[in-house]
Design a protein around this motif. Structure first.
Motif, PDB file in Angstrom:
ATOM      1  N   GLY A 103       0.726  -1.285   0.042  1.00  0.00           N
ATOM      2  CA  GLY A 103       0.193   0.174   0.063  1.00  0.00           C
ATOM      3  C   GLY A 103       0.917   1.211   0.005  1.00  0.00           C
ATOM      4  N   LEU A 104       1.902   1.413   0.851  1.00  0.00           N
ATOM      5  CA  LEU A 104       2.711   2.586   1.110  1.00  0.00           C
ATOM      6  C   LEU A 104       3.756   2.659  -0.073  1.00  0.00           C
ATOM      7  N   ARG A 105       3.896   1.502  -0.664  1.00  0.00           N
ATOM      8  CA  ARG A 105       4.898   1.517  -2.021  1.00  0.00           C
ATOM      9  C   ARG A 105       4.171   2.018  -3.058  1.00  0.00           C
ATOM     10  N   ASP A 106       2.767   1.718  -3.144  1.00  0.00           N
ATOM     11  CA  ASP A 106       1.954   2.273  -4.466  1.00  0.00           C
ATOM     12  C   ASP A 106       1.803   3.760  -4.314  1.00  0.00           C
ATOM     13  N   ALA A 107       1.398   3.891  -3.119  1.00  0.00           N
ATOM     14  CA  ALA A 107       1.069   5.447  -2.768  1.00  0.00           C
ATOM     15  C   ALA A 107       2.333   6.466  -2.939  1.00  0.00           C
ATOM     16  N   THR A 108       3.493   5.930  -2.809  1.00  0.00           N
ATOM     17  CA  THR A 108       4.604   6.762  -2.850  1.00  0.00           C
ATOM     18  C   THR A 108       5.505   6.307  -4.134  1.00  0.00           C
ATOM     19  N   ARG A 109       5.038   5.580  -4.961  1.00  0.00           N
ATOM     20  CA  ARG A 109       5.770   5.312  -6.237  1.00  0.00           C
ATOM     21  C   ARG A 109       6.247   6.375  -7.179  1.00  0.00           C
ATOM     22  N   ILE A 110       5.272   7.176  -7.325  1.00  0.00           N
ATOM     23  CA  ILE A 110       5.707   8.518  -8.153  1.00  0.00           C
ATOM     24  C   ILE A 110       6.638   9.488  -7.527  1.00  0.00           C
ATOM     25  N   ALA A 111       6.770   9.333  -6.287  1.00  0.00           N
ATOM     26  CA  ALA A 111       7.462  10.254  -5.288  1.00  0.00           C
ATOM     27  C   ALA A 111       8.984  10.213  -5.887  1.00  0.00           C
ATOM     28  N   ALA A 112       9.390   8.910  -6.474  1.00  0.00           N
ATOM     29  CA  ALA A 112      10.796   8.658  -7.000  1.00  0.00           C
ATOM     30  C   ALA A 112      10.929   9.375  -8.385  1.00  0.00           C
ATOM     31  N   GLY A 113      10.149  10.086  -9.048  1.00  0.00           N
ATOM     32  CA  GLY A 113      10.394  10.923 -10.075  1.00  0.00           C
ATOM     33  C   GLY A 113      11.556  11.933  -9.879  1.00  0.00           C
ATOM     34  N   ASP A 114      12.156  12.481 -10.766  1.00  0.00           N
ATOM     35  CA  ASP A 114      13.131  13.495 -10.720  1.00  0.00           C
ATOM     36  C   ASP A 114      12.495  14.833 -10.155  1.00  0.00           C
ATOM     37  N   ALA A 115      13.104  15.209  -9.011  1.00  0.00           N
ATOM     38  CA  ALA A 115      12.585  16.304  -7.947  1.00  0.00           C
ATOM     39  C   ALA A 115      12.542  17.544  -9.068  1.00  0.00           C
ATOM     40  N   ALA A 116      13.977  17.900  -9.645  1.00  0.00           N
ATOM     41  CA  ALA A 116      13.904  19.041 -10.301  1.00  0.00           C
ATOM     42  C   ALA A 116      12.812  19.182 -11.335  1.00  0.00           C
ATOM     43  N   LEU A 117      12.727  18.071 -12.057  1.00  0.00           N
ATOM     44  CA  LEU A 117      11.810  18.245 -13.194  1.00  0.00           C
ATOM     45  C   LEU A 117      10.434  18.467 -12.538  1.00  0.00           C
ATOM     46  N   TRP A 118       9.978  17.790 -11.525  1.00  0.00           N
ATOM     47  CA  TRP A 118       8.502  17.818 -11.128  1.00  0.00           C
ATOM     48  C   TRP A 118       8.640  19.575 -10.404  1.00  0.00           C
ATOM     49  N   ALA A 119       9.708  19.758  -9.869  1.00  0.00           N
ATOM     50  CA  ALA A 119       9.641  21.341  -9.244  1.00  0.00           C
ATOM     51  C   ALA A 119       9.001  22.262 -10.482  1.00  0.00           C
ATOM     52  N   ASP A 120       9.690  21.929 -11.477  1.00  0.00           N
ATOM     53  CA  ASP A 120       9.325  22.710 -12.754  1.00  0.00           C
ATOM     54  C   ASP A 120       7.818  22.624 -13.251  1.00  0.00           C
ATOM     55  N   ILE A 121       7.349  21.316 -13.376  1.00  0.00           N
ATOM     56  CA  ILE A 121       6.029  20.853 -13.510  1.00  0.00           C
ATOM     57  C   ILE A 121       5.100  21.270 -12.822  1.00  0.00           C
ATOM     58  N   ILE A 122       5.220  21.439 -11.438  1.00  0.00           N
ATOM     59  CA  ILE A 122       4.173  21.715 -10.616  1.00  0.00           C
ATOM     60  C   ILE A 122       4.149  23.402 -10.447  1.00  0.00           C
ATOM     61  N   GLY A 123       5.252  23.906 -10.511  1.00  0.00           N
ATOM     62  CA  GLY A 123       5.486  25.309 -10.440  1.00  0.00           C
ATOM     63  C   GLY A 123       4.958  25.999 -11.393  1.00  0.00           C
ATOM     64  N   SER A 124       5.016  25.401 -12.546  1.00  0.00           N
ATOM     65  CA  SER A 124       4.347  25.908 -13.950  1.00  0.00           C
ATOM     66  C   SER A 124       3.022  25.720 -14.010  1.00  0.00           C
ATOM     67  N   ASN A 125       2.437  25.003 -13.090  1.00  0.00           N
ATOM     68  CA  ASN A 125       0.892  24.998 -13.111  1.00  0.00           C
ATOM     69  C   ASN A 125       0.494  25.277 -11.622  1.00  0.00           C
ATOM     70  N   ALA A 126       1.136  26.175 -11.057  1.00  0.00           N
ATOM     71  CA  ALA A 126       1.040  26.892  -9.724  1.00  0.00           C
ATOM     72  C   ALA A 126      -0.387  26.790  -9.395  1.00  0.00           C
ATOM     73  N   GLY A 127      -1.301  27.825 -10.160  1.00  0.00           N
ATOM     74  CA  GLY A 127      -2.489  28.028  -9.547  1.00  0.00           C
ATOM     75  C   GLY A 127      -3.490  27.076  -9.506  1.00  0.00           C
ATOM     76  N   PRO A 128      -3.633  26.005 -10.643  1.00  0.00           N
ATOM     77  CA  PRO A 128      -4.584  24.831 -10.431  1.00  0.00           C
ATOM     78  C   PRO A 128      -4.381  23.931  -9.517  1.00  0.00           C
ATOM     79  N   VAL A 129      -2.844  23.746  -9.342  1.00  0.00           N
ATOM     80  CA  VAL A 129      -2.395  22.868  -8.182  1.00  0.00           C
ATOM     81  C   VAL A 129      -2.686  23.245  -6.799  1.00  0.00           C
TER      82      VAL A 129
END
Length: 295
Positions: free
Chosen positions: A205-231
């Protein structure tokens, strides 16, 4: 489509190139890091070179914050007749492209709804997009021929094209991708202070819930920051519900409290909403006739 160029040979870009090459499309690989392009070429993704003449379509496969500047750079040198991208945010890149003076008539935004928690060309797969939704977001300026080439790209990669508006897309992925990634990262971050004995109890359960957290942090900071309002709006609503659950748990934990019915009811309601919401994903994945029969 006879020829294409992929700008950015990470997971998505190299997967696109592998799919195109597998369909007989002459594909050129361009990257700021020549070693990354050579690695993708060694995998059979195409030619690590800049084409001598304009290709039919160029795919900009760089993070959202850099999409417009890369689009402008390669439009200016005439790399391709038409351009698309694979950025997971659509409004900001379009606004940046307009401000940069890009030729919007030759450009159609795109976003394949596929990926892995791994990154880099070595994680690429030619079948990554098979059967997956691939959103296209043509602007009011996009020529029909540009949309045709972007649609052909999706078909060659085995995806399913869906047309959406830019803002509509960004609201959707904020709910279905960007906010979940942030929540998974926050949950996984709680494990930094865990004792070894606790970590030995981690289950699927925890492995499934956190699997995507292994994604590249710098890339995801760019993605989430670029969609800051809706997120931010999705996470605000989630935070309000989380606070209500915390209050319910505190009530249930207070042995001196009176009747604990309110706290128990709040906890049950939150879990029931989750159960119902999860079932909507399953329903949405069913063919329309099967969904009707199930009802």
């Amino acid at each position: 489509m006879r020829s294409a160029a992929v700008i950015g040979t990470g997971l998505i870009g190299t997967s696109v190139a592998l799919a195109l090459t597998g369909q007989g499309v002459t594909t050129y690989l361009v990257d700021r890091d020549p070693e990354a392009a050579r690695t993708a070429a060694a995998l059979g993704a195409g030619l690590a070179a800049t084409p001598r003449a304009p290709v039919d379509l160029a795919v900009v496969a760089v993070p959202p914050a850099h999409t417009a500047s890369v689009l402008k750079e390669y439009q200016d040198i005439g790399l391709a007749r038409f351009f698309t991208d694979v950025a997971s945010v659509k409004t900001r890149p379009l606004m940046d492209a307009a401000s940069a003076g890009c030729d919007l008539t030759a450009y159609v935004g795109g976003h394949p709804m596929a990926g892995r928690e791994l990154s880099g060309p070595l994680a690429a797969r030619a079948d990554l997009f098979h059967g997956r939704t691939w959103v296209l977001t043509p602007s009011a300026f996009s020529r029909a021929e540009a949309l045709h080439h972007a649609t052909e790209l999706i078909e060659l990669c085995g995806g399913r094209p869906v047309i959406m508006g830019h803002a509509e897309h960004d609201r959707a992925v904020a709910l279905t991708s960007h906010a979940p990634h942030m929540v998974a990262s926050l949950l996984a971050g709680r494990l930094l202070g865990a004792e070894t004995a606790q970590l030995r109890l981690v289950g699927k359960g925890l492995r499934d819930a956190t699997r995507i957290a292994a994604g590249d942090a710098a890339l995801w900071a760019d993605i989430i920051g670029s969609n800051a309002g809706p997120v931010g709006r999705v996470l605000t609503e989630l935070a309000e519900e989380l606070c209500a659950v915390v209050a319910a748990l505190r009530e249930l934990d207070d042995s001196a409290a009176g009747p604990r019915g309110k706290g128990a009811a709040e906890l049950l309601a939150a879990l029931a909403r989750g159960e119902e919401g999860r079932s909507r994903i399953v329903d949405a994945e069913r063919p329309a006739d099967a969904t009707q029969a199930a009802r």
